[in-house]
Design a protein around this motif. Structure first.
Motif, PDB file in Angstrom:
ATOM      1  N   LEU A  64       7.515  -5.518   5.187  1.00  0.00           N
ATOM      2  CA  LEU A  64       6.427  -6.495   5.085  1.00  0.00           C
ATOM      3  C   LEU A  64       5.519  -6.184   3.896  1.00  0.00           C
ATOM      4  O   LEU A  64       5.121  -7.089   3.147  1.00  0.00           O
ATOM      5  N   ARG A  65       5.190  -4.918   3.734  1.00  0.00           N
ATOM      6  CA  ARG A  65       4.334  -4.536   2.605  1.00  0.00           C
ATOM      7  C   ARG A  65       5.032  -4.868   1.283  1.00  0.00           C
ATOM      8  O   ARG A  65       4.421  -5.391   0.344  1.00  0.00           O
ATOM      9  N   ARG A  66       6.335  -4.578   1.187  1.00  0.00           N
ATOM     10  CA  ARG A  66       7.084  -4.853  -0.032  1.00  0.00           C
ATOM     11  C   ARG A  66       7.136  -6.350  -0.325  1.00  0.00           C
ATOM     12  O   ARG A  66       7.004  -6.771  -1.484  1.00  0.00           O
ATOM     13  N   GLU A  67       7.314  -7.162   0.712  1.00  0.00           N
ATOM     14  CA  GLU A  67       7.353  -8.612   0.519  1.00  0.00           C
ATOM     15  C   GLU A  67       6.003  -9.114   0.009  1.00  0.00           C
ATOM     16  O   GLU A  67       5.940  -9.972  -0.878  1.00  0.00           O
ATOM     17  N   LEU A  68       4.927  -8.601   0.556  1.00  0.00           N
ATOM     18  CA  LEU A  68       3.596  -9.004   0.090  1.00  0.00           C
ATOM     19  C   LEU A  68       3.387  -8.610  -1.370  1.00  0.00           C
ATOM     20  O   LEU A  68       2.861  -9.388  -2.171  1.00  0.00           O
ATOM     21  N   ARG A  69       3.816  -7.408  -1.711  1.00  0.00           N
ATOM     22  CA  ARG A  69       3.593  -6.912  -3.068  1.00  0.00           C
ATOM     23  C   ARG A  69       4.445  -7.660  -4.096  1.00  0.00           C
ATOM     24  O   ARG A  69       3.970  -8.037  -5.168  1.00  0.00           O
ATOM     25  N   GLN A 367      -4.321  -1.793  -2.368  1.00  0.00           N
ATOM     26  CA  GLN A 367      -4.023  -1.669  -0.948  1.00  0.00           C
ATOM     27  C   GLN A 367      -2.550  -1.916  -0.677  1.00  0.00           C
ATOM     28  O   GLN A 367      -1.930  -1.253   0.148  1.00  0.00           O
ATOM     29  N   LEU A 368      -1.968  -2.903  -1.351  1.00  0.00           N
ATOM     30  CA  LEU A 368      -0.581  -3.271  -1.095  1.00  0.00           C
ATOM     31  C   LEU A 368       0.399  -2.289  -1.707  1.00  0.00           C
ATOM     32  O   LEU A 368       1.559  -2.217  -1.291  1.00  0.00           O
ATOM     33  N   THR A 369      -0.025  -1.518  -2.725  1.00  0.00           N
ATOM     34  CA  THR A 369       0.890  -0.564  -3.362  1.00  0.00           C
ATOM     35  C   THR A 369       0.750   0.834  -2.773  1.00  0.00           C
ATOM     36  O   THR A 369       1.512   1.731  -3.123  1.00  0.00           O
TER      37      THR A 369
END
Length: 377
Positions: A64-69, A367-369
């Motif tokens: 999920l974090r990777r998709e957001l980033r 935050q996302l990275t």
């Protein structure tokens, strides 16, 4: 617009949530939007307790974090309150991203029906989940009123639709030529042909009272199957309660899970669509049945009150037998006309209008990275 949708319900699941989401996604893509759906098929999964056909994602945070980033969405929508929905909610809150959510299922009522846990406990969890949402998209006004009484004041009305080309009273081309093998005409659906051949080969005692949908305890099917009604009772669908109910009510005709082509035929053959559920937020099958010209009999509860209401397309009564018998008197053109007021185009337009635009900052990107997991809200 780049739209990221996080959902624990997706194909091959067959339910109203998946159908609604599929219809909306298809229309958004047609309009030129870039839509990315994060669903259980992208993760390692485990079976959902009591619903093994539903798979739950295991620890979805990293993906999920990777998709957001990488996708850098301009809007985030969370469909369900499962592991993927919860993970996206926590990440969005951690990164300061606005998001919208949807309320598809009366989860507190479902949990009480299955486990006896009081509604106030699960209602509190849902209030926590949805409170930060910029807009909680809810299918009916009566459910909005219920959620408001439980402390959620950020709800908006997000109506559903029906495909009138697929669900209608017209005689299908398949029904006009059933003597050939389905493989001889590729444009015909094999399951639809098989169903029609099966129905044409058996003796049907009219009237036919039909239920279509998931066969599970929360659908309250015993309230329908135990009624003393003339004619026959038909059940189209599958679920965890099917084996027990089929054994308890062998006199009913059990058709199992049907695709849309076959389902459209069975709606046309039925005289009344009986919907005994007390816990649905909407009930897409109500629209499908009415679009096919089949009047509805149901309890006067959330869902039927909004979908059928005072339209004359069905009868709502706490005495379900009276509702079913009275619905036999309804002209089939009336439910068809009422169903035509619900469109998927309007549903998709409402969805897009409620989305919360994201404006990125340097802090958001940091935050996302990062690698810290957002386990605290």
């Amino acid at each position: 617009m780049r739209i990221l949708i996080a959902t624990d319900a997706w194909a091959p699941q067959v339910n109203g949530v998946v159908q609604t989401l599929s219809q909306v996604v298809n229309r958004l893509i047609t309009q030129g939007h870039e839509v990315r759906v994060i669903h259980p098929g992208l993760f390692k999964t485990i079976p959902c307790p009591t619903y093994p056909e539903i798979r739950l994602a295991v620890w979805p945070f990293g993906r999920l974090r990777r998709e957001l980033r990488e996708f850098k969405p301009q809007a985030v929508h969370i469909v369900t309150e499962g592991p993927i929905g919860l993970g996206m909610r926590l990440l969005a809150r951690y990164a300061g991203l606005p998001f919208t959510t949807a309320y598809h299922t009366q989860f507190p009522e479902y949990v009480k029906a299955r486990s006896g846990i009081p509604i106030r406990f699960t209602a509190a969890l849902l209030r926590w989940f949805h409170k930060p949402s910029r807009a909680v998209m809810v299918p009916t006004q009566s459910v909005i009123d219920t959620l408001k009484s439980r402390g959620l004041n950020n709800c908006v009305l997000w109506q559903r639709g029906v495909d009138l080309k697929r669900f209608n009273p017209d005689k299908s081309p398949v029904s006009k030529h059933l003597s050939y093998s389905p493989c001889e005409l590729a444009s015909d659906d094999p399951q639809q042909v098989e169903l029609l051949q099966r129905l044409n080969a058996c003796s049907v005692e009219k009237p036919v009272f039909l239920y279509a949908g998931r066969v599970a305890v929360e659908k309250n099917l015993e309230a329908f199957l135990s009624l003393e009604l003339p004619g026959e009772k038909w059940i189209a669908g599958d679920g965890p309660a099917r084996k027990a109910l089929e054994k308890q009510f062998p006199e009913a005709r059990w058709f199992g899970m049907l695709n849309h082509a076959a389902l459209s035929e069975i709606y046309k053959r039925a005289d009344v669509f009986v919907f005994p559920s007390l816990t649905d937020t909407f009930g897409l099958v109500l629209l499908e049945a009415m679009a096919s010209g089949c009047p509805v009999a149901a309890f006067p509860v959330n869902g039927p009150l909004d979908v059928v209401g005072q339209s004359g397309a069905g009868v709502l009564d706490w005495n379900l037998k009276n509702a079913a018998l009275s619905a036999l008197q309804i002209d089939r053109e009336r439910p068809r006309q009422h169903a035509s007021t619900f469109t998927w185009e309007n549903c998709a337009s409402q969805f897009q209008g409620y989305l919360a635009p994201i404006v990125y900052s340097a802090g958001t990107v940091r935050q996302l990275t990062g690698h810290k997991q957002p386990l605290q809200d």
